[in-house]
Design an enzyme around this catalytic site. Structure first.
Site, PDB file in Angstrom:
ATOM      1  N   HIS A 127      15.799 -46.531 -26.040  1.00 26.56           N
ATOM      2  CA  HIS A 127      14.474 -46.071 -25.625  1.00 26.56           C
ATOM      3  C   HIS A 127      13.683 -47.293 -25.191  1.00 26.56           C
ATOM      4  O   HIS A 127      13.647 -48.300 -25.904  1.00 26.56           O
ATOM      5  CB  HIS A 127      13.780 -45.366 -26.793  1.00 26.56           C
ATOM      6  N   PHE A 175       7.030 -36.179 -18.495  1.00 30.06           N
ATOM      7  CA  PHE A 175       7.978 -37.009 -19.234  1.00 30.06           C
ATOM      8  C   PHE A 175       8.910 -37.660 -18.226  1.00 30.06           C
ATOM      9  O   PHE A 175       8.919 -37.300 -17.050  1.00 30.06           O
ATOM     10  CB  PHE A 175       8.760 -36.120 -20.211  1.00 30.06           C
ATOM     11  N   GLN A 208      21.775 -44.219 -25.930  1.00 33.39           N
ATOM     12  CA  GLN A 208      20.481 -44.399 -25.272  1.00 33.39           C
ATOM     13  C   GLN A 208      19.602 -45.428 -25.970  1.00 33.39           C
ATOM     14  O   GLN A 208      19.422 -45.378 -27.184  1.00 33.39           O
ATOM     15  CB  GLN A 208      19.729 -43.067 -25.235  1.00 33.39           C
ATOM     16  N   ARG A 235      20.293 -39.106 -21.527  1.00 34.39           N
ATOM     17  CA  ARG A 235      19.500 -37.924 -21.866  1.00 34.39           C
ATOM     18  C   ARG A 235      18.079 -38.070 -21.345  1.00 34.39           C
ATOM     19  O   ARG A 235      17.486 -39.141 -21.446  1.00 34.39           O
ATOM     20  CB  ARG A 235      19.444 -37.752 -23.389  1.00 34.39           C
ATOM     21  N   HIS A 262      18.263 -45.469 -29.749  1.00 38.00           N
ATOM     22  CA  HIS A 262      17.485 -44.246 -29.965  1.00 38.00           C
ATOM     23  C   HIS A 262      18.322 -42.980 -30.097  1.00 38.00           C
ATOM     24  O   HIS A 262      18.056 -42.147 -30.938  1.00 38.00           O
ATOM     25  CB  HIS A 262      16.505 -44.103 -28.801  1.00 38.00           C
ATOM     26  N   GLU A 310       7.625 -41.491 -25.176  1.00 41.04           N
ATOM     27  CA  GLU A 310       7.520 -41.493 -23.714  1.00 41.04           C
ATOM     28  C   GLU A 310       6.256 -40.747 -23.285  1.00 41.04           C
ATOM     29  O   GLU A 310       5.713 -40.969 -22.205  1.00 41.04           O
ATOM     30  CB  GLU A 310       8.757 -40.772 -23.166  1.00 41.04           C
ATOM     31  N   ARG A 321      15.090 -43.052 -18.819  1.00 38.93           N
ATOM     32  CA  ARG A 321      15.035 -44.088 -19.861  1.00 38.93           C
ATOM     33  C   ARG A 321      15.981 -45.256 -19.605  1.00 38.93           C
ATOM     34  O   ARG A 321      15.636 -46.408 -19.878  1.00 38.93           O
ATOM     35  CB  ARG A 321      15.371 -43.468 -21.211  1.00 38.93           C
ATOM     36  N   LEU A 379       9.288 -45.947 -32.817  1.00 41.10           N
ATOM     37  CA  LEU A 379       9.163 -45.378 -31.479  1.00 41.10           C
ATOM     38  C   LEU A 379       7.716 -45.196 -31.050  1.00 41.10           C
ATOM     39  O   LEU A 379       6.888 -44.718 -31.805  1.00 41.10           O
ATOM     40  CB  LEU A 379       9.850 -44.004 -31.469  1.00 41.10           C
TER      41      LEU A 379
HETATM   42  C1  LIG Z   1      11.658 -41.201 -33.582  1.00 41.15           C
HETATM   43  C2  LIG Z   1      12.313 -40.134 -32.733  1.00 41.15           C
HETATM   44  C3  LIG Z   1      11.543 -39.383 -31.854  1.00 41.15           C
HETATM   45  C4  LIG Z   1      12.145 -38.389 -31.070  1.00 41.15           C
HETATM   46  N1  LIG Z   1      11.365 -37.661 -30.210  1.00 41.15           N
HETATM   47  C5  LIG Z   1      11.940 -36.671 -29.477  1.00 41.15           C
HETATM   48  C6  LIG Z   1      11.148 -35.856 -28.617  1.00 41.15           C
HETATM   49  O1  LIG Z   1       9.933 -35.989 -28.529  1.00 41.15           O
HETATM   50  N2  LIG Z   1      11.772 -34.897 -27.891  1.00 41.15           N
HETATM   51  C7  LIG Z   1      13.113 -34.682 -27.969  1.00 41.15           C
HETATM   52  O2  LIG Z   1      13.619 -33.780 -27.297  1.00 41.15           O
HETATM   53  N3  LIG Z   1      13.889 -35.442 -28.792  1.00 41.15           N
HETATM   54  C8  LIG Z   1      13.330 -36.417 -29.543  1.00 41.15           C
HETATM   55  N4  LIG Z   1      14.113 -37.170 -30.373  1.00 41.15           N
HETATM   56  C9  LIG Z   1      15.518 -36.802 -30.553  1.00 41.15           C
HETATM   57  C10 LIG Z   1      15.616 -35.584 -31.449  1.00 41.15           C
HETATM   58  O3  LIG Z   1      14.557 -35.572 -32.373  1.00 41.15           O
HETATM   59  C11 LIG Z   1      16.932 -35.547 -32.230  1.00 41.15           C
HETATM   60  O4  LIG Z   1      17.996 -35.749 -31.349  1.00 41.15           O
HETATM   61  C12 LIG Z   1      17.103 -34.206 -32.919  1.00 41.15           C
HETATM   62  O5  LIG Z   1      15.959 -33.865 -33.654  1.00 41.15           O
HETATM   63  C13 LIG Z   1      18.342 -34.165 -33.800  1.00 41.15           C
HETATM   64  O6  LIG Z   1      18.372 -32.939 -34.492  1.00 41.15           O
HETATM   65  P1  LIG Z   1      19.652 -32.498 -35.305  1.00 41.15           P
HETATM   66  O7  LIG Z   1      19.355 -31.137 -35.847  1.00 41.15           O
HETATM   67  O8  LIG Z   1      20.857 -32.652 -34.476  1.00 41.15           O
HETATM   68  O9  LIG Z   1      19.782 -33.538 -36.493  1.00 41.15           O
HETATM   69  P2  LIG Z   1      18.749 -34.183 -37.523  1.00 41.15           P
HETATM   70  O10 LIG Z   1      17.380 -33.669 -37.405  1.00 41.15           O
HETATM   71  O11 LIG Z   1      18.950 -35.641 -37.449  1.00 41.15           O
HETATM   72  O12 LIG Z   1      19.288 -33.653 -38.927  1.00 41.15           O
HETATM   73  C14 LIG Z   1      20.541 -34.042 -39.449  1.00 41.15           C
HETATM   74  C15 LIG Z   1      20.749 -33.330 -40.755  1.00 41.15           C
HETATM   75  O13 LIG Z   1      22.069 -33.568 -41.229  1.00 41.15           O
HETATM   76  C16 LIG Z   1      22.042 -33.844 -42.610  1.00 41.15           C
HETATM   77  N5  LIG Z   1      23.211 -34.651 -42.924  1.00 41.15           N
HETATM   78  C17 LIG Z   1      23.725 -35.684 -42.215  1.00 41.15           C
HETATM   79  N6  LIG Z   1      24.830 -36.151 -42.814  1.00 41.15           N
HETATM   80  C18 LIG Z   1      25.031 -35.404 -43.920  1.00 41.15           C
HETATM   81  C19 LIG Z   1      26.001 -35.401 -44.957  1.00 41.15           C
HETATM   82  N7  LIG Z   1      27.012 -36.276 -44.988  1.00 41.15           N
HETATM   83  N8  LIG Z   1      25.882 -34.486 -45.942  1.00 41.15           N
HETATM   84  C20 LIG Z   1      24.858 -33.596 -45.957  1.00 41.15           C
HETATM   85  N9  LIG Z   1      23.913 -33.561 -44.984  1.00 41.15           N
HETATM   86  C21 LIG Z   1      24.007 -34.449 -44.002  1.00 41.15           C
HETATM   87  C22 LIG Z   1      20.717 -34.549 -42.817  1.00 41.15           C
HETATM   88  O14 LIG Z   1      20.306 -34.456 -44.166  1.00 41.15           O
HETATM   89  C23 LIG Z   1      19.814 -33.739 -41.882  1.00 41.15           C
HETATM   90  O15 LIG Z   1      19.383 -32.582 -42.545  1.00 41.15           O
HETATM   91  C24 LIG Z   1      13.535 -38.166 -31.167  1.00 41.15           C
HETATM   92  C25 LIG Z   1      14.295 -38.911 -32.045  1.00 41.15           C
HETATM   93  C26 LIG Z   1      13.697 -39.903 -32.808  1.00 41.15           C
HETATM   94  C27 LIG Z   1      14.574 -40.732 -33.707  1.00 41.15           C
END
Ligand SMILES: Cc1cc2nc3c(=O)[nH]c(=O)nc-3n(C[C@H](O)[C@H](O)[C@H](O)COP(=O)(O)OP(=O)(O)OC[C@H]3O[C@@H](n4cnc5c(N)ncnc54)[C@H](O)[C@@H]3O)c2cc1C
Length: 588
Positions: free
Chosen positions: A243, A120, A241, A399, A354, A256, A287, A253
């Site tokens: 991407h 990566f 960031q 990141r 991203h 990578e 990135r 997306l």
């Molecule tokens: C397309 C894509 C691909 C990615 N690929 C990778 C990868 O391969 N490797 C890597 O390390 N990272 C990757 N990332 C980044 C990574 O996936 C995210 O940063 C990470 O999953 C975020 O997790 P989280 O638990 O912080 O939040 P999230 O998974 O975004 O979850 C947020 C939660 O908060 C809840 N929520 C938000 N606001 C409220 C509210 N007001 N009331 C109630 N609930 C609420 C939502 O319902 C959800 O359940 C990627 C990101 C994207 C967008």
């Protein structure tokens, strides 16, 4: 006040992505009562979309260790990451992966049966000249596998879920203790006050700030907005960031991992452009570096297509078998959204918003920390944050791919561990602050009366995204940012006069979108003000008028709050046990 349902829990977790669910699992297994609130069904959280994988120095492909992973992360952060948190995360990474494996995550395998790891961006090349392969993957659907396994484990552990409830604001008392939050059921509008001894924000990122983004529609920075309204500053928000490989013009997306498997970028002349910008790492530079390279190629007229506004990502030379085995999801995405098969044709790509590097400031135990008098980091009693909404800060100015899935799992777990200890000392619920409850309830009920002639939420959101895209993108300068500050401030004023014409209680998504816009606006203000003030180039923050990194004046974290505007605090350059990595020029 008319009766409103009240519920009590040891811990309230807002967010059911990987960060929230890793924490809730640990807490439920410790026999604490834990509520998880999510505005969408848990397995629809954005973690499900993560493609490429999660970093850990397992050394399954070639020699590796956590110290090298730590170095790459510090360098990737452009020396703005806190080295104690980075050390903690990189050391914890192998355990986090094995835990997931035991929870049931079906990682891809090497021929010898060990977990598959791919190369990566930003991973060292010191090991016999080879690129390190540190990213553990379940094909290109790693987040999907992780989120579903965590959800199943939480069902087993009897975590209490509030699915499709929207959290509006935190309640605090006069001593600054956080007491829980007020939420409402999206299905029928029912309001519930959740009283909790501890609250963990795990609401994910704010990619909806930008017009073209890889992020889900739900990524509106709600936890960050809630924190700001509770008087907590946001940290390092100028670092957003981009991407390098979003599908041009659309934003989806292309992981990578596609370049990790051997794909590369070409310009209109058919030239492998990254050889000029990063002679060693080429397409697997960080990135920020790759995104800037693409933007420069296009600016200098070497873009592809009729409008010369994208470059091409070539994968066809990898062969159909590799693409089908390692990148089946992105193949499908290209066929669905572009009508092309990457096994035969190159993919048009352009940098796309991203990931939110900044967020709610925490220490490595997940406690939310704020400056108090001369102390830069004092915990806010009862409040934790983990995942993309938090800024711990392991990613600093940029990141590394594969480090966010790791961040959410490691610090989700760390926060839960700290909460378990905190609850041993703090056994009872504190007295509720009824004024805080009424204020939030009134705010929710203000939408019960239909109101017309105000500003349209959809229109403001669209304009905000356009403004951020034009004024706070890959390259920035004083003039463009100043205009951006003015425009966002004007939009924030207009926001005060919004109206929605749907006052029903059944699936009132207009009301949800109004609250989301309030949060996005708070995040936008923090982002654009912090970007305007930082007069240097570091990580993803690239100023054409201050092109160099300036460690003397700017190796510090920015903090932006409604009350105090901008403030700064030092970077934690001292790791936990090893020697510090001092700043060096960052070349790939
Ligand atoms: C397309 C894509 C691909 C990615 N690929 C990778 C990868 O391969 N490797 C890597 O390390 N990272 C990757 N990332 C980044 C990574 O996936 C995210 O940063 C990470 O999953 C975020 O997790 P989280 O638990 O912080 O939040 P999230 O998974 O975004 O979850 C947020 C939660 O908060 C809840 N929520 C938000 N606001 C409220 C509210 N007001 N009331 C109630 N609930 C609420 C939502 O319902 C959800 O359940 C990627 C990101 C994207 C967008």
């Amino acid at each position: 006040m008319a009766t409103i349902e009240r519920r009590q829990f040891d811990t309230l977790i807002i967010g059911a992505g990987g960060g929230g669910l890793r924490a809730s699992l640990k807490l439920a297994e410790a026999d604490l009562s834990v509520a998880v609130v999510s505005k969408v069904f848990p397995t629809r959280s954005h973690t499900v979309a993560a493609q490429g994988g999660m970093n850990a120095a397992l050394a399954n492909v070639q020699p590796d260790n956590w110290h090298w992973h730590m170095f790459d992360t510090v360098k990737g952060s452009d020396y703005l990451g806190d080295q104690d948190a980075i050390e903690y995360m990189c050391r914890a990474a192998p355990k986090a992966v094995y835990e997931l494996e035991h929870f049931g995550v079906p990682f891809s395998r090497l021929d010898n049966g060990k977990i598959y790891q791919r190369a990566f961006g930003g991973q060292s090349q010191n090991f016999g000249g080879d690129q390190a392969s540190r990213t553990c993957a379940a094909a290109d659907r790693t987040g999907h596998a992780i989120l579903h396994s965590l959800y199943q484990q939480n069902i087993r552990a009897k975590t209490h879920f509030f699915d499709e409830y929207f959290a509006v604001d935190l309640m605090t008392d006069e001593d600054g203790h956080v007491l829980g939050a007020v939420i409402f059921n999206i299905q029928d509008g029912q309001i519930i006050v959740i009283e909790a001894k501890t609250t963990l924000l795990a609401t994910g990122g704010a990619g909806q700030l930008y017009k073209t983004t890889t992020n889900a529609l739900i990524n509106t920075g709600d936890g960050m907005g809630m924190a700001m309204r509770a008087g907590i500053p946001l940290q390092d928000m100028e670092f957003f960031q981009f991407h390098p490989t979003g599908i041009a013009g659309r934003g989806m997306l292309i992981t990578e991992g596609a370049r990790g498997e051997g794909g590369y970028l070409v310009n209109a002349d058919g030239e492998r452009l990254m050889e000029r910008y990063a002679p060693k790492a080429k397409d697997l530079a960080s990135r920020d570096v790759v995104s800037r390279a693409i933007a420069i190629e296009i600016r200098e007229g070497r873009g592809c297509g009729p409008n010369k506004d994208y470059v091409l990502l070539k994968l066809d030379h990898l062969g159909e078998e590799v693409i089908q085995k390692r990148l089946p999801g992105i193949r499908q995405t290209c066929i669905t959204f572009l009508g092309i098969d990457p096994a035969e044709q190159a993919i048009p790509v352009y940098p796309t918003a991203h990931y939110t590097m900044g967020g709610i400031p925490t220490n490595r135990f997940g406690q939310v920390v704020v400056p108090v008098k001369d102390t830069p980091e004092e915990p806010v009693a009862g409040l934790y944050a983990a995942g993309e909404c938090a800024c711990v800060s392991v990613h600093g100015g940029n990141r590394l791919g594969g480090n966010s899935l790791l961040d959410i799992l490691v610090f989700g777990r760390a926060a839960a561990n700290h909460i378990i200890d905190y609850l041993k000392e703090n056994k009872y619920h504190r007295a509720m602050n009824e004024d805080a409850v009424s204020t939030i309830v009134e705010k929710i009920r203000s939408y019960d009366q239909p109101k017309s002639n105000g500003e349209s939420v959809a229109e403001l959101r669209k304009t905000l995204k356009q403004v951020m895209e034009e004024h706070c993108s890959v390259f920035r300068n004083k003039e463009v940012l100043q205009q951006g500050v003015d425009k966002v401030e004007q939009l924030a004023q207009r926001m005060k006069n919004i109206s929605i014409n749907d006052s029903s209680h059944t699936f009132n998504t207009a009301k949800v979108e109004a609250f989301e816009l309030e949060n996005l606006m708070a995040v936008a203000l923090a982002t654009i003000h912090s970007a305007y003030a930082r007069e240097e180039s570091r990580g993803a923050h690239s100023r054409t008028d201050f092109t160099e990194r300036d460690d003397k004046s700017w190796m510090r974290h920015s903090l932006y709050s409604f009350e105090n505007g901008l403030d700064y605090k030092p970077v934690r350059t001292k790791p936990m046990s090893v020697e510090s990595f001092p700043p060096k020029p960052r070349v790939y």
